[in-house]
Design an enzyme around this catalytic site. Structure first.
Site, short mmCIF file in Angstrom:
data_model
loop_
_atom_site.label_atom_id
_atom_site.label_comp_id
_atom_site.label_asym_id
_atom_site.label_seq_id
_atom_site.Cartn_x
_atom_site.Cartn_y
_atom_site.Cartn_z
N HIS A 1 0.87 -1.17 0.00
CA HIS A 1 0.00 0.00 0.00
C HIS A 1 0.91 1.22 0.00
O HIS A 1 1.59 1.50 0.98
CB HIS A 1 -0.90 -0.02 1.24
CG HIS A 1 -1.69 1.25 1.45
ND1 HIS A 1 -3.03 1.25 1.71
CD2 HIS A 1 -1.32 2.55 1.44
CE1 HIS A 1 -3.45 2.51 1.84
NE2 HIS A 1 -2.43 3.31 1.70
N ARG B 1 -8.94 14.34 2.45
CA ARG B 1 -8.77 14.94 3.79
C ARG B 1 -7.30 14.89 4.17
O ARG B 1 -6.50 14.29 3.46
CB ARG B 1 -9.54 14.09 4.80
CG ARG B 1 -9.06 12.64 4.77
CD ARG B 1 -9.48 11.81 5.97
NE ARG B 1 -8.71 10.58 6.03
CZ ARG B 1 -8.95 9.47 5.37
NH1 ARG B 1 -9.99 9.40 4.56
NH2 ARG B 1 -8.18 8.42 5.48
C1 MV4 Z 1 -7.30 -5.07 -2.96
C2 MV4 Z 1 -6.36 -6.06 -2.63
C3 MV4 Z 1 -5.93 -6.89 -3.63
N1 MV4 Z 1 -6.42 -6.76 -4.88
N2 MV4 Z 1 -7.74 -4.97 -4.22
C4 MV4 Z 1 -8.00 -3.45 1.49
C5 MV4 Z 1 -8.73 -2.26 1.98
C6 MV4 Z 1 -9.28 -1.60 0.80
N3 MV4 Z 1 -8.95 -0.22 0.83
C7 MV4 Z 1 -8.70 -2.29 -0.39
N4 MV4 Z 1 -7.94 -3.40 0.08
C8 MV4 Z 1 -7.37 -4.29 -0.76
N5 MV4 Z 1 -7.77 -4.21 -2.04
C9 MV4 Z 1 -7.31 -5.80 -5.15
N6 MV4 Z 1 -7.78 -5.71 -6.39
C10 MV4 Z 1 -5.92 -6.12 -1.32
C11 MV4 Z 1 -6.43 -5.27 -0.37
C12 MV4 Z 1 -5.92 -5.43 0.95
C13 MV4 Z 1 -5.11 -4.47 1.54
C14 MV4 Z 1 -4.80 -3.27 0.88
C15 MV4 Z 1 -3.99 -2.34 1.47
C16 MV4 Z 1 -3.49 -2.58 2.74
C17 MV4 Z 1 -3.81 -3.73 3.42
C18 MV4 Z 1 -4.60 -4.69 2.83
C19 MV4 Z 1 -4.90 -5.85 3.52
C20 MV4 Z 1 -5.70 -6.79 2.92
C21 MV4 Z 1 -6.21 -6.57 1.64
#
Ligand code: MV4
Length: 452
Positions: A208, A292
Site C-alpha cells: 500500500h 482529507r
Molecule cells: C485489494 C487487494 C488486492 N487486490 N484490491 C483493502 C482495503 C481496501 N482499501 C482495499 N484493500 C485491498 N484491495 C485488489 N484488487 C488487497 C487489499 C488489501 C489491503 C490493501 C492495502 C493494505 C492492506 C490490505 C490488507 C488486505 C487486503
C-alpha cells in the site's frame, strides 16, 4: 486570511491543527463532547464550545451543533481533521450555506471520490492505471460470474461505499462466488445503507503506497512523494514510512506525475492522498483517493519541511502554492500508539494514564493529546499518540524509533508499543522486505519483553 478557525475534531489532530493556526496568527475554536472536557485541545484553543454527550453521533458527527458553535463564535472557516465529518459532502454543503469555509475540496470532489466505483471509473477516464474488473457497479450475480470468468479467479468484491475493508470479500474460485456476493452485499448494506458492489482482479500480496498531493485554485499542483503504509492489521495502519524502501526515484516521479494527472482531471483543490496498490512487479494501480488530511501526514512533513495543515489553510483562504514537487530529504517513520492489548486480540484498553513520560531528543516528534492523569474513554478510536522519528537514512530512523519507544513510559493502560519494538527488530522489516501480509505472516505472539 481567516481570523478564526473552528476545529471540528478531537484528540491529537485537533491539537495539531490548533498549533499551526496559532503560528499563523489565527484564533481557534475547539468543540468537545462532555467526555473530552479535560482534553488538551479544549485547553489550548482560544475558545471552546461543548457540542454534546460522549457518543460521536451526538457530538462530533452532529452537524447542527457544530454549525451552531461556529455561528456563536463568529468562525470564518472549519477544519474537519480526519474521520468524523472530514469526507462528508453534506457537511461541506451546510458550511457553504452558512458562509463558513470548509477546509477541504469542493462538494463534487468529495462525492466523486467517496463513491469508490465512481472514483475508479473517473480515474480510468483520466488515464490512471486501475485494477482490471467490472466497469462500474455489478448489476447481478450472473454478471459477476461472467466478469470473474473473464478476468480469472482470484477476484475481490468491494463495497462502493466502503474503503478500509468493510463489505470486501476475496473469492478464490467459482464455487465461493455466490456466498461471497451475498455476504458482501449484506455487510455493505448493514454498514453503509448502500449494497453496491464492484469487482477487481485480486492482487496477491500487494504493498500500500500513497502519494500526498496539494493543489490550489489557480492550477498550481504539487506532489510530496509517497508514504508506504503496508504495515497494517485488519485494515488499520500501524506503521508508515517515507520514502518507501520498495520504490526508486524513477517510480516515485511516475507515481507523482500520475497522481497530479488525476487531480487536474477532477479540478481538485486542497490537500489529498491517492492510494495505490503496488504488486511485486512494481505495477501500481489506483485504489482510492482520500480528500482529507491523513493520520500519517507528519512523516511527509518531516522529510519535505512542509507544514501540510498550513498549506491546506492557505489554499482554502485563496492563496497560491508553489507549482513544484517535493522529494524526501531524509527518512521518517511513524508508529501509531494505540491503547490496545496486543496479547488479547488488540482489545481496547480505556483507563487513566497514571504516569506518562514522552520520548524526545534529536529527530523525535510526538503528536499526542494525552498527559499524566488523562482518562482514555471507550467512545473514540484507540490511537492516543503518534511517535515519529526522522533521520538521514532508513537505518538511523529505525534506530531512533527503537530508542524512543524504549523511552516511552505509559502506566495504567496497555499499548501496542511492545508490538512496534518486535516489528522494528524484525529482519525482514529492517531489510524493507514487507507487504500488507507482513503482520499476518509474522504472527508475533506473547509480546512482553523489552527489545533493544
Ligand atoms: C485489494 C487487494 C488486492 N487486490 N484490491 C483493502 C482495503 C481496501 N482499501 C482495499 N484493500 C485491498 N484491495 C485488489 N484488487 C488487497 C487489499 C488489501 C489491503 C490493501 C492495502 C493494505 C492492506 C490490505 C490488507 C488486505 C487486503
Amino acid at each position: 486570511m481567516f481570523k478564526k478557525i473552528l476545529i471540528a475534531n478531537r484528540g491529537e489532530i485537533a491539537l495539531r491543527i490548533i498549533r499551526t493556526c496559532h503560528e499563523m496568527g489565527i484564533k481557534t475554536v475547539a468543540v468537545y463532547s462532555t467526555a473530552d472536557k479535560e482534553s488538551l485541545h479544549v485547553k489550548f484553543a482560544d475558545e471552546a464550545v461543548c457540542i454534546g454527550p460522549p457518543q460521536s453521533n451526538q457530538s462530533y458527527l452532529k452537524i447542527a451543533n457544530i454549525i451552531a458553535a461556529a455561528e456563536v463564535t463568529n468562525t470564518d472557516a472549519i477544519h474537519p481533521g480526519y474521520g468524523f465529518l472530514s469526507e462528508n459532502s453534506n457537511f461541506a454543503k451546510i458550511c457553504k450555506e452558512h458562509n463558513i469555509k470548509f477546509i477541504g475540496p469542493d462538494i463534487e470532489a468529495i462525492n466523486k471520490m467517496g463513491d469508490k466505483s465512481t472514483a475508479k471509473e473517473t480515474m480510468e477516464k483520466a488515464g490512471i492505471p486501475i485494477v482490471p474488473g467490472s466497469k462500474g457497479l455489478l448489476e447481478s450475480l450472473e454478471q459477476a460470474k461472467e466478469i470473474a470468468n473473464q478476468i480469472k479467479f482470484p477476484i475481490i468484491l468491494k463495497a462502493t461505499a466502503g474503503g478500509g475493508g468493510k463489505g470486501m470479500r476475496i473469492v478464490n474460485n467459482p464455487s465461493e462466488l455466490e456466498k461471497s456476493w451475498q455476504d458482501a452485499k449484506r455487510e455493505a448494506k448493514a454498514s453503509f445503507s448502500n449494497d453496491g458492489l464492484y469487482m477487481e482482479k485480486f492482487i496477491e500480496d500487494p504493498r500500500h503506497i500513497e502519494i500526498q498531493i496539494l493543489t490550489d485554485q489557480f492550477g498550481n499542483v504539487s506532489h510530496l512523494s509517497e508514504r508506504d503504509c503496508s504495515i497494517q492489521r485488519r485494515h488499520q495502519k500501524l506503521i508508515e514510512e517515507t520514502p518507501s524502501p520498495f520504490i526508486d526515484q524513477k517510480m516515485r516521479e511516475k507515481m507523482g506525475e500520475v497522481s497530479l494527472k488525476a487531480c487536474k482531471y477532477i479540478n481538485y483543490e486542497g490537500g489529498g492522498t491517492i492510494e495505490f496498490l503496488v504488486d511485486k512487479h512494481h505495477n501500481f494501480y489506483f485504489m482510492e483517493m482520500n480528500t482529507r488530511i491523513q493520520v500519517e501526514h507528519p512523516i511527509t512533513e518531516q522529510v519535505t519541511n512542509i507544514d501540510l495543515i498550513k498549506e491546506q489553510i492557505k489554499v482554502a483562504a485563496g492563496e497560491k502554492i508553489e507549482n513544484k514537487n517535493y522529494y524526501p530529504q531524509s527518512y521518517s517513520i511513524e508508529c501509531r500508539i494505540n491503547a490496545e492489548d496486543p496479547n488479547h486480540n488488540f482489545r481496547p484498553c480505556p483507563g487513566i494514564i497514571k504516569n506518562l513520560h514522552l520520548p524526545g531528543g534529536h529527530g523525535i516528534r510526538v503528536d499526542t493529546h494525552v498527559y499524566s492523569g488523562y482518562q482514555i474513554t471507550p467512545y473514540y478510536d484507540s490511537m492516543i499518540a503518534k511517535l515519529i522519528s526522522t533521520g538521514p537514512t532508513r537505518e538511523e530512523a529505525i534506530k531512533k524509533m527503537v530508542r524512543a519507544l524504549n523511552e516511552f513510559i505509559i502506566e495504567g493502560i496497555k499499548t501496542i508499543i511492545p508490538l512496534h519494538l518486535k516489528i522494528l527488530n524484525d529482519k525482514d522489516f529492517i531489510k524493507g522486505n514487507f507487504t500488507t501480509k507482513f503482520l499476518e505472516i509474522k504472527n508475533f505472539s506473547n509480546i512482553t519483553q523489552k527489545v533493544n
